[in-house]
Motif scaffolding. Structure first.
Motif, PDB file in Angstrom:
ATOM      1  N   GLY A  96     -21.518   9.929 -25.215  1.00  0.00           N
ATOM      2  CA  GLY A  96     -21.690  10.487 -23.870  1.00  0.00           C
ATOM      3  C   GLY A  96     -21.111   9.616 -22.769  1.00  0.00           C
ATOM      4  N   VAL A  97     -20.397   8.548 -23.132  1.00  0.00           N
ATOM      5  CA  VAL A  97     -19.898   7.622 -22.104  1.00  0.00           C
ATOM      6  C   VAL A  97     -18.385   7.434 -22.121  1.00  0.00           C
ATOM      7  CG1 VAL A  97     -22.064   6.313 -21.990  1.00  0.00           C
ATOM      8  CG2 VAL A  97     -20.258   5.574 -23.563  1.00  0.00           C
ATOM      9  N   HIS A 138     -19.401  12.849 -17.178  1.00  0.00           N
ATOM     10  CA  HIS A 138     -18.133  12.349 -17.705  1.00  0.00           C
ATOM     11  C   HIS A 138     -18.196  10.846 -18.050  1.00  0.00           C
ATOM     12  CE1 HIS A 138     -17.167  16.309 -16.302  1.00  0.00           C
ATOM     13  NE2 HIS A 138     -15.985  16.234 -16.896  1.00  0.00           N
ATOM     14  N   ALA A 139     -17.013  10.286 -18.297  1.00  0.00           N
ATOM     15  CA  ALA A 139     -16.926   8.957 -18.928  1.00  0.00           C
ATOM     16  C   ALA A 139     -17.121   7.805 -17.938  1.00  0.00           C
ATOM     17  CB  ALA A 139     -15.563   8.822 -19.603  1.00  0.00           C
ATOM     18  N   ILE A 140     -17.607   6.685 -18.467  1.00  0.00           N
ATOM     19  CA  ILE A 140     -17.603   5.423 -17.710  1.00  0.00           C
ATOM     20  C   ILE A 140     -16.735   4.373 -18.411  1.00  0.00           C
ATOM     21  CG2 ILE A 140     -19.827   5.746 -16.544  1.00  0.00           C
ATOM     22  CD1 ILE A 140     -21.122   3.950 -18.700  1.00  0.00           C
ATOM     23  N   LEU A 166     -17.512   6.917 -12.284  1.00  0.00           N
ATOM     24  CA  LEU A 166     -16.873   7.899 -11.393  1.00  0.00           C
ATOM     25  C   LEU A 166     -17.838   8.168 -10.236  1.00  0.00           C
ATOM     26  CD1 LEU A 166     -15.755  10.127 -14.374  1.00  0.00           C
ATOM     27  CD2 LEU A 166     -14.228   8.769 -12.934  1.00  0.00           C
ATOM     28  N   ALA A 167     -17.494   9.110  -9.370  1.00  0.00           N
ATOM     29  CA  ALA A 167     -18.302   9.312  -8.155  1.00  0.00           C
ATOM     30  C   ALA A 167     -19.757   9.674  -8.464  1.00  0.00           C
ATOM     31  CB  ALA A 167     -17.659  10.397  -7.290  1.00  0.00           C
ATOM     32  N   CYS A 205      -7.484  12.197 -17.340  1.00  0.00           N
ATOM     33  CA  CYS A 205      -8.628  12.872 -17.984  1.00  0.00           C
ATOM     34  C   CYS A 205      -9.813  11.915 -18.073  1.00  0.00           C
ATOM     35  CB  CYS A 205      -8.248  13.362 -19.378  1.00  0.00           C
ATOM     36  SG  CYS A 205      -9.607  14.203 -20.234  1.00  0.00           S
ATOM     37  N   VAL A 206     -11.001  12.422 -17.686  1.00  0.00           N
ATOM     38  CA  VAL A 206     -12.212  11.587 -17.678  1.00  0.00           C
ATOM     39  C   VAL A 206     -13.299  12.185 -18.574  1.00  0.00           C
ATOM     40  CG1 VAL A 206     -11.748  10.634 -15.387  1.00  0.00           C
ATOM     41  CG2 VAL A 206     -13.048  12.756 -15.559  1.00  0.00           C
ATOM     42  N   ALA A 207     -12.888  13.030 -19.525  1.00  0.00           N
ATOM     43  CA  ALA A 207     -13.863  13.753 -20.358  1.00  0.00           C
ATOM     44  C   ALA A 207     -14.489  12.839 -21.405  1.00  0.00           C
ATOM     45  CB  ALA A 207     -13.177  14.920 -21.053  1.00  0.00           C
TER      46      ALA A 207
END
Ligand SMILES: Cc1cc2nc3c(=O)[nH]c(=O)nc-3n(C[C@H](O)[C@H](O)[C@H](O)COP(=O)(O)OP(=O)(O)OC[C@H]3O[C@@H](n4cnc5c(N)ncnc54)[C@H](O)[C@@H]3O)c2cc1C
Ligand code: SF4
Length: 331
Positions: free
Chosen positions: A266-267, A150-152, A306-307, A159-161
């Protein structure tokens, strides 16, 4: 399989009017994303309007001043091998050839490609897991779940897509425009404004309105176009979406960078342009990798991992550096 009626469009004005009036109707081009979404029950349109018969929307025109016009119905494979696309904008050819598979590229259209939806596994899961993009208000299973892909940048708690299109990263770097036709005529949308950040409404992914049809992509002429490269890192070497990717295009004075265009895939929920890095790279020597890396780092101060995806911060900088160096060797 969800049942739907299949209609065919032969006239753009009628297709736009039908789309504007019917919230249950979706355009279909190659169908390579939309049919998967229907099978996954992520979207359930009652009617599909096949736009493949619309005239003049599959053309690829090399403009005399150095730009390109790519019809929304041009196939990914045709655009990738077009001699003027290869020559003027290798970053577009490479982004396309590193996408999907040969069979998919023969079917898939350019308009459909930039409209494709996230590959977040929770969004695509048939079991209807918590997903605010799929079912607003249901939560985000990825926020504290498996979020390695997912996103940075640019994500929200809702939403973190990430956006999965490779082509979109190249088009963002090249400052392309999306040409859209609606009932009141055409408008030209800068590529950087076409995709939205999720905020509190992640189901709305672009600024396209109901009753608007993408007719073409315009790529302006640019001195950086010929010296460009798309670099894609993925978990397997083919037939896979980007873990991290970079589109780089440069103009040089000798071995020094005069101007740089740099975007990541992809980020983030949209192609992520590295504007601070672009400014910092101006005047830096291609022979000084340390200075190049420090300039690229200027765009990572606001990265928020994210984690499970902190590794992307280092990886994305390395991918950007390598893409820049390869583009530089083409100048
Ligand atoms: C197994 C697999 C692997 C893939 N790998 C990659 C990859 O590595 N990289 C990558 O970038 N992509 C990848 N893709 C995605 C693929 O590129 C897209 O599915 C494809 O580009 C979509 O184009 P289409 O014409 O089939 O769109 P469709 O499925 O027909 O439509 C997609 C969406 O676009 C809308 N739409 C289509 N045309 C228009 C228009 N002119 N105006 C307005 N709305 C429109 C449709 O309504 C729909 O919402 C992969 C897909 C699959 C299935
Ligand atoms: S990241 Fe977005 S698409 Fe994925 S589960 Fe969360 S809300 Fe849904």
């Amino acid at each position: 399989m969800h049942p739907f009626a299949l209609l065919r469009a032969h006239d753009a004005t009628a297709a736009i009017a039908a789309h504007a009036q019917d919230p249950e109707l979706a355009f279909i081009a190659g169908g390579t994303d939309l049919l998967g979404l229907i099978k996954d029950r992520a979207t359930l349109p009652a009617r599909l309007l096949d736009i493949n018969g619309l005239p003049d929307m599959a053309r690829i025109d090399a403009r005399p001043e150095g730009g390109l016009s790519i019809g929304a119905l041009a196939r990914m494979s045709d655009v990738a091998v077009h001699p003027e696309v290869r020559k003027r904008f290798p970053v577009i050819t490479e982004a396309l050839l590193f996408s999907a598979s040969g069979q998919l590229r023969n079917m898939a259209s350019i308009g459909g490609n930039i409209m494709q939806r996230t590959r977040c596994a929770y969004f695509r899961d048939e079991d209807d897991l918590p997903c605010n993009k799929r079912r607003p208000g249901s939560g985000c299973a990825a926020r504290h779940g498996l979020n390695r892909n997912h996103a940075i940048f640019g994500w929200s708690d809702v939403c973190v897509a990430t956006n999965p299109s490779d082509l979109a990263v190249a088009l963002a770097a090249l400052d392309a425009h999306v040409i859209v036709r609606g009932a009141s005529g055409e408008r030209s949308i800068p590529f950087s404004e076409f995709h939205r950040l999720p905020g509190t409404t992640p189901a709305t992914e672009t600024v396209l309105k109901r009753g608007e049809l993408i007719v073409a992509i315009e790529v302006p002429p640019s001195p950086e176009g010929r010296a460009s490269h798309y670099l894609k890192l993925r978990d397997r070497q083919s037939y896979e979406f980007a873990l991290v990717s970079a589109a780089a295009a440069v103009a040089v004075d000798g071995r020094r960078l005069r101007s740089v265009r740099l975007a990541l895939g992809g980020v983030a929920p949209k192609p992520w342009r590295l504007t601070a890095a672009e400014a910092a790279l101006s005047g830096v020597s291609l022979d000084d990798p340390g200075a190049l890396a420090r300039a690229i780092a200027a765009s990572f101060g606001d990265a928020r991992p994210l984690a499970h995806n902190a590794f992307k911060i280092e990886l994305a900088q390395r991918v950007a550096l390598r893409a820049l160096q390869i583009a530089g060797e083409r100048a």
